[in-house]
Design a protein around this motif. Sequence first.
Motif, short mmCIF file in Angstrom:
data_model
loop_
_atom_site.label_atom_id
_atom_site.label_comp_id
_atom_site.label_asym_id
_atom_site.label_seq_id
_atom_site.Cartn_x
_atom_site.Cartn_y
_atom_site.Cartn_z
N GLY A 1 5.27 -10.45 6.41
CA GLY A 1 4.32 -9.64 5.68
C GLY A 1 4.97 -8.83 4.58
N TYR A 2 4.17 -7.95 3.97
CA TYR A 2 4.66 -7.10 2.89
C TYR A 2 3.86 -5.81 2.84
CZ TYR A 2 0.82 -9.57 0.50
OH TYR A 2 -0.39 -10.14 0.16
N ALA A 3 4.48 -4.78 2.23
CA ALA A 3 3.83 -3.47 2.16
C ALA A 3 4.36 -2.70 0.95
CB ALA A 3 4.13 -2.68 3.46
N PRO A 4 3.53 -1.77 0.43
CA PRO A 4 2.09 -1.67 0.64
C PRO A 4 1.37 -2.93 0.13
CG PRO A 4 2.96 0.33 -0.38
CD PRO A 4 4.03 -0.69 -0.45
N TYR A 5 0.19 -3.18 0.63
CA TYR A 5 -0.47 -4.45 0.34
C TYR A 5 -0.80 -4.62 -1.13
CZ TYR A 5 -5.14 -2.52 -0.50
OH TYR A 5 -6.22 -1.86 -1.06
N ASP A 6 -1.11 -3.49 -1.84
CA ASP A 6 -1.57 -3.59 -3.23
C ASP A 6 -0.46 -3.40 -4.25
OD1 ASP A 6 -1.19 -0.97 -2.53
OD2 ASP A 6 -3.01 -0.21 -3.48
#
Length: 731
Positions: A664-669
Amino acid sequence: MELKRAKTKSLEAINRQVMKSRINIIMLVVFLLCLVLVFRLGYLQIVKGDEYQEEIANEQYVEINQSVPRGEIYDRNGNLLVGNASKKAIYFTRHRNMSSGEIIEVASELSTYLDMETENLSLRDKQDYLIRMYPEEVGELMSDEQTLLDNGNISQEQFNQELYQRITDEQISGILSEEDLNTVATYVEMVNARELNPVVVKSDGVTEEEFAEINESLDSLTGVSTGMDWERDYPYGDTLRTILGEVSSSEEGLPRELLDYYMARGYSRDDRVGKTYLEYQYENILRGKKEQVKFTTDKSGEIINREVAKQGEPGDNLYLTLDINLQLELESLAEHHLTSLRNMAEEIQQRNRGTGEIDYTIIPEYLDTVVLVVQDPNNGDVLAMVGKQLDENGNIVDYHYGALTSTYAVGSSVKGATVATGYQNGVIEPGETLIDEPLNFAGNTQNISSFFNRSGQVPIDDQEALMVSSNVYMMKTALKIAGLEYYDGMSLPTDIGEAANTFRNGLNQFGLGVSTGIDLPNEAIGLSPDLSNSPGSYLNLAIGQYDTYSALQLSQYVSTIANGGNRVGLHMAKEVREGDANENGAILQSFSGQVLNTVGFSPAGLSQIQAGFYDVFNTHDTSTDRYGTGWDAYHELEPKASGKTGTAEASYNGDDVLNQTYTGYAPYDNPEMAFSIIFPHMPYTVPFFPAQYLGRDVIDKYYELYYEQAPVEPYQYDTDAFYARLSYGSY
């Protein structure tokens, strides 16, 4: 009588006479000086010419590697990861024409000052010393051969060869004293020295007393000198030691397996070099510039003068992309989750032995590994690389290189690439709906279905297919790439090779199944067996159940989605700085991730995949009561994150296991970090072991360190709560 007046010289005439006399004197002096010069030149050329020519011939410029430390290695924030610790050393320089007999004489005297390590002396070394120093004792041990040698019936070489075969360590121990062994150990370090090139006789554990006594006796110790040596120092202990790499010792010199490689690049056999990983990868940066020395020897070859022509310089410093503080925190989290999951498996196994309530095979010993990677998705900086294992005694050991060298079937985590490959080949459109239903193929005795839908027909678009991890949506997409539309009872073609190549090319664009570009040796690419006649395996490829990938590849894959389609090469090196003992040196070189390729997303296609990844972590669709597969662990994160979960069926030692993966990754936006996690060989249960909470803790820790958010306690596993959820069933 008339007197005549005497003639007198004029003043002008007198001056001319004086001047003429002075000139004659000067000319005579000049003549005499020239005559002296001629005689002197003749003397130098004729009488002393050969001597001076010999002196010139005996002057040599020699590069040596004495006291030239390597460059240091730092993390991205300037924390020292690999430094140099100086230590006292005793050196020996072999002069020209110096025989082994002369060397052993020096070694005998030098050994009286040194306490050498003798346990690793070879039998051959001791035998050679015995031949040279104890001929009478040797003659007694080999009386018949000694007679033959004395009578000229065998050569000394033949005699020696027979001795090497017959004389044992036990026999030698009765002859050689501890002092003898100490001399042998000293001699062994000296005898292989090349002419005019210093070698280290001892650098480990040289005492103040040894150093001082040898300094006082240098005049009588031919070729011996004292100085400083260095060894690699690791302020963070064993953390990342494998990835940081090893350097050969002064005794080892060029490693045998790398001898040809380094010799072809101008190295000497006794140079200390990088052997593995970063030390090897960046040898040309970390190596120092050797001191250049001019030696002058006399007719016998003995050194009579040593002049430093050019000072040595330490290597340049390497700054890495790694954040050691993040690395240490994630190592602690990985250990916590790995040991907690192992304990849970043991507790459930023990409980089930008494109740027999669960029909799953749970083998706690198989739950022994976790690997994870955290990177900047925009530039390829590797921020942390963690691997941990439980050994056979249940102790934690480092396995950081496993993120680079081990590959696994990773399951549904790859489905974002599957959807994108469908877009690129024009077989599905962004937002397209397909029917999720059990798939029935001719000759197949078992239906294939999605985990969330075992029996019905559910219309589902690409975004929701990612959210609930629809196997059927992905397999129907793969069939379309092969030019097929699914219908109940259809037959699969035997030749699926062309479609498989097309599909794999789509996965490769994200870094799955190809090199990530990481600046480390020994990267594993993964297994991609031929699929020409394996249509069932081709369908499994679409859901991550066939080819194998590494944690680094998974990280690059999800980063490509996070940053909008650029597959950026991963790298460990951030910059090279000039060595400076007092402060950070000038930047000599900077590294940035190279864009290896760009995935051809349409804006709509990219939006659908990113929205699906967001839903995986954050969405509970109340109208259908469907949850994203990562909702339990990730939905409370702030800022929000996006990602994908995966579970691959595998076999380990003949038993069924599951590889659980999270990416996954962060922050999404506005992604600043991306991660991948692999737990191989997990128990084969439904529900799956709750390992996804490690991913939540990784993101929380990143937010704590980079966003200054309040610390969050690591997830605490509850065996009772999980045991109650286990149910009978199958995949």
